[in-house]
Scaffold this motif. Structure first.
Motif, PDB file in Angstrom:
ATOM      1  N   ARG A  34       9.156  19.285  38.622  1.00  0.00           N
ATOM      2  CA  ARG A  34       8.864  18.045  39.343  1.00  0.00           C
ATOM      3  C   ARG A  34      10.141  17.394  39.855  1.00  0.00           C
ATOM      4  N   ASN A  35      11.179  17.365  39.032  1.00  0.00           N
ATOM      5  CA  ASN A  35      12.430  16.755  39.468  1.00  0.00           C
ATOM      6  C   ASN A  35      13.106  17.565  40.563  1.00  0.00           C
ATOM      7  N   ILE A  36      13.090  18.872  40.450  1.00  0.00           N
ATOM      8  CA  ILE A  36      13.749  19.690  41.469  1.00  0.00           C
ATOM      9  C   ILE A  36      13.018  19.610  42.801  1.00  0.00           C
ATOM     10  N   THR A  37      11.689  19.556  42.768  1.00  0.00           N
ATOM     11  CA  THR A  37      10.952  19.618  44.029  1.00  0.00           C
ATOM     12  C   THR A  37      10.701  18.256  44.664  1.00  0.00           C
ATOM     13  N   THR A  38      10.514  17.191  43.877  1.00  0.00           N
ATOM     14  CA  THR A  38      10.095  15.933  44.488  1.00  0.00           C
ATOM     15  C   THR A  38      11.043  14.765  44.268  1.00  0.00           C
ATOM     16  N   ASN A  39      12.018  14.851  43.390  1.00  0.00           N
ATOM     17  CA  ASN A  39      12.924  13.739  43.159  1.00  0.00           C
ATOM     18  C   ASN A  39      13.808  13.528  44.384  1.00  0.00           C
ATOM     19  N   PRO A  40      13.832  12.320  44.932  1.00  0.00           N
ATOM     20  CA  PRO A  40      14.633  12.093  46.145  1.00  0.00           C
ATOM     21  C   PRO A  40      16.134  12.144  45.882  1.00  0.00           C
ATOM     22  N   GLU A  41      16.585  12.034  44.657  1.00  0.00           N
ATOM     23  CA  GLU A  41      18.013  12.072  44.361  1.00  0.00           C
ATOM     24  C   GLU A  41      18.532  13.472  44.095  1.00  0.00           C
ATOM     25  N   VAL A  42      17.645  14.449  43.956  1.00  0.00           N
ATOM     26  CA  VAL A  42      18.054  15.833  43.713  1.00  0.00           C
ATOM     27  C   VAL A  42      17.962  16.587  45.027  1.00  0.00           C
ATOM     28  N   ARG A  43      19.073  17.164  45.428  1.00  0.00           N
ATOM     29  CA  ARG A  43      19.124  17.928  46.677  1.00  0.00           C
ATOM     30  C   ARG A  43      19.613  19.335  46.359  1.00  0.00           C
ATOM     31  N   VAL A  44      18.734  20.319  46.534  1.00  0.00           N
ATOM     32  CA  VAL A  44      19.073  21.688  46.204  1.00  0.00           C
ATOM     33  C   VAL A  44      19.696  22.394  47.398  1.00  0.00           C
ATOM     34  N   SER A  45      19.169  22.170  48.586  1.00  0.00           N
ATOM     35  CA  SER A  45      19.686  22.875  49.762  1.00  0.00           C
ATOM     36  C   SER A  45      21.000  22.249  50.228  1.00  0.00           C
ATOM     37  N   LYS A  46      21.815  23.060  50.840  1.00  0.00           N
ATOM     38  CA  LYS A  46      23.139  22.630  51.293  1.00  0.00           C
ATOM     39  C   LYS A  46      23.040  21.577  52.394  1.00  0.00           C
ATOM     40  N   ILE A  53      24.525   9.869  50.590  1.00  0.00           N
ATOM     41  CA  ILE A  53      23.608   8.928  49.946  1.00  0.00           C
ATOM     42  C   ILE A  53      22.616   8.422  50.983  1.00  0.00           C
ATOM     43  N   LEU A  54      21.338   8.579  50.676  1.00  0.00           N
ATOM     44  CA  LEU A  54      20.290   8.140  51.585  1.00  0.00           C
ATOM     45  C   LEU A  54      19.667   6.855  51.069  1.00  0.00           C
ATOM     46  N   GLU A  55      19.294   5.989  51.955  1.00  0.00           N
ATOM     47  CA  GLU A  55      18.596   4.750  51.606  1.00  0.00           C
ATOM     48  C   GLU A  55      17.121   4.918  51.952  1.00  0.00           C
ATOM     49  N   ASN A  56      16.474   5.832  51.266  1.00  0.00           N
ATOM     50  CA  ASN A  56      15.080   6.134  51.534  1.00  0.00           C
ATOM     51  C   ASN A  56      14.218   5.565  50.404  1.00  0.00           C
ATOM     52  N   PHE A  57      13.865   4.303  50.523  1.00  0.00           N
ATOM     53  CA  PHE A  57      13.126   3.616  49.464  1.00  0.00           C
ATOM     54  C   PHE A  57      11.676   4.079  49.383  1.00  0.00           C
ATOM     55  N   ASP A  58      11.090   4.472  50.509  1.00  0.00           N
ATOM     56  CA  ASP A  58       9.695   4.918  50.495  1.00  0.00           C
ATOM     57  C   ASP A  58       9.528   6.196  49.672  1.00  0.00           C
ATOM     58  N   GLU A  59      10.458   7.116  49.834  1.00  0.00           N
ATOM     59  CA  GLU A  59      10.390   8.362  49.074  1.00  0.00           C
ATOM     60  C   GLU A  59      10.607   8.109  47.579  1.00  0.00           C
ATOM     61  N   GLY A  60      11.503   7.209  47.226  1.00  0.00           N
ATOM     62  CA  GLY A  60      11.715   6.856  45.824  1.00  0.00           C
ATOM     63  C   GLY A  60      10.513   6.164  45.219  1.00  0.00           C
ATOM     64  N   GLN A  61       9.870   5.300  45.982  1.00  0.00           N
ATOM     65  CA  GLN A  61       8.662   4.620  45.507  1.00  0.00           C
ATOM     66  C   GLN A  61       7.541   5.626  45.287  1.00  0.00           C
ATOM     67  N   LYS A  62       7.411   6.582  46.195  1.00  0.00           N
ATOM     68  CA  LYS A  62       6.383   7.615  46.060  1.00  0.00           C
ATOM     69  C   LYS A  62       6.625   8.455  44.811  1.00  0.00           C
ATOM     70  N   TYR A  63       7.883   8.761  44.518  1.00  0.00           N
ATOM     71  CA  TYR A  63       8.214   9.568  43.341  1.00  0.00           C
ATOM     72  C   TYR A  63       7.945   8.795  42.052  1.00  0.00           C
ATOM     73  N   SER A  64       8.309   7.531  42.005  1.00  0.00           N
ATOM     74  CA  SER A  64       8.167   6.771  40.758  1.00  0.00           C
ATOM     75  C   SER A  64       6.725   6.350  40.490  1.00  0.00           C
ATOM     76  N   GLU A  65       5.929   6.189  41.518  1.00  0.00           N
ATOM     77  CA  GLU A  65       4.525   5.798  41.335  1.00  0.00           C
ATOM     78  C   GLU A  65       3.637   7.035  41.336  1.00  0.00           C
ATOM     79  N   ASN A  66       3.728   7.828  40.293  1.00  0.00           N
ATOM     80  CA  ASN A  66       2.944   9.050  40.219  1.00  0.00           C
ATOM     81  C   ASN A  66       1.515   8.750  39.784  1.00  0.00           C
ATOM     82  N   PHE A  67       0.689   9.797  39.714  1.00  0.00           N
ATOM     83  CA  PHE A  67      -0.738   9.647  39.424  1.00  0.00           C
ATOM     84  C   PHE A  67      -0.973   8.995  38.062  1.00  0.00           C
ATOM     85  N   LEU A  68      -0.261   9.432  37.040  1.00  0.00           N
ATOM     86  CA  LEU A  68      -0.493   8.900  35.700  1.00  0.00           C
ATOM     87  C   LEU A  68      -0.141   7.419  35.625  1.00  0.00           C
ATOM     88  N   ARG A  69       0.946   7.030  36.236  1.00  0.00           N
ATOM     89  CA  ARG A  69       1.345   5.625  36.218  1.00  0.00           C
ATOM     90  C   ARG A  69       0.331   4.753  36.957  1.00  0.00           C
TER      91      ARG A  69
END
Length: 93
Positions: A34-46, A53-69
């Motif tokens: 989950r962290n490797i594929t969807t975390n906005p702070e983890v970047r695997v590709s070059k 540093i990206l200021e992408n708050f929508d992607e971070g909000q989507k990651y932190s507000e998962n189904f269980l939460r």
């Protein structure tokens, strides 16, 4: 391996240990994937790492507000609410 090793570790008493270890490894693998594929702070590709540093708050909000939460947000923190209500609220009984 010697037959004594199998007879020592593959007994019915050890099955719960294997099950608990398997569940723990499964949870760790799920969180890692989950962290490797969807975390906005983890970047695997070059290319993504070169962005800096990206200021992408929508992607971070989507990651932190998962189904269980989302599912447990408005629920009371009780394991058995009906039994708790039975013993704590005598007017409803």
């Amino acid at each position: 391996m010697a037959p004594s090793t199998f007879s020592r570790w593959l007994r019915p008493e050890v099955y719960p240990l294997f099950a608990a270890t398997g569940v723990a490894v499964g949870i760790c693998a799920y969180q890692l994937i989950r962290n490797i594929t969807t975390n906005p702070e983890v970047r695997v590709s070059k290319e993504k790492r070169a962005a800096g540093i990206l200021e992408n708050f929508d992607e971070g909000q989507k990651y932190s507000e998962n189904f269980l939460r989302k599912f447990v947000r408005n629920k009371k923190p009780e394991i058995m609410p009906s039994i708790n209500n039975f013993f704590t609220d005598p007017q409803n009984n």
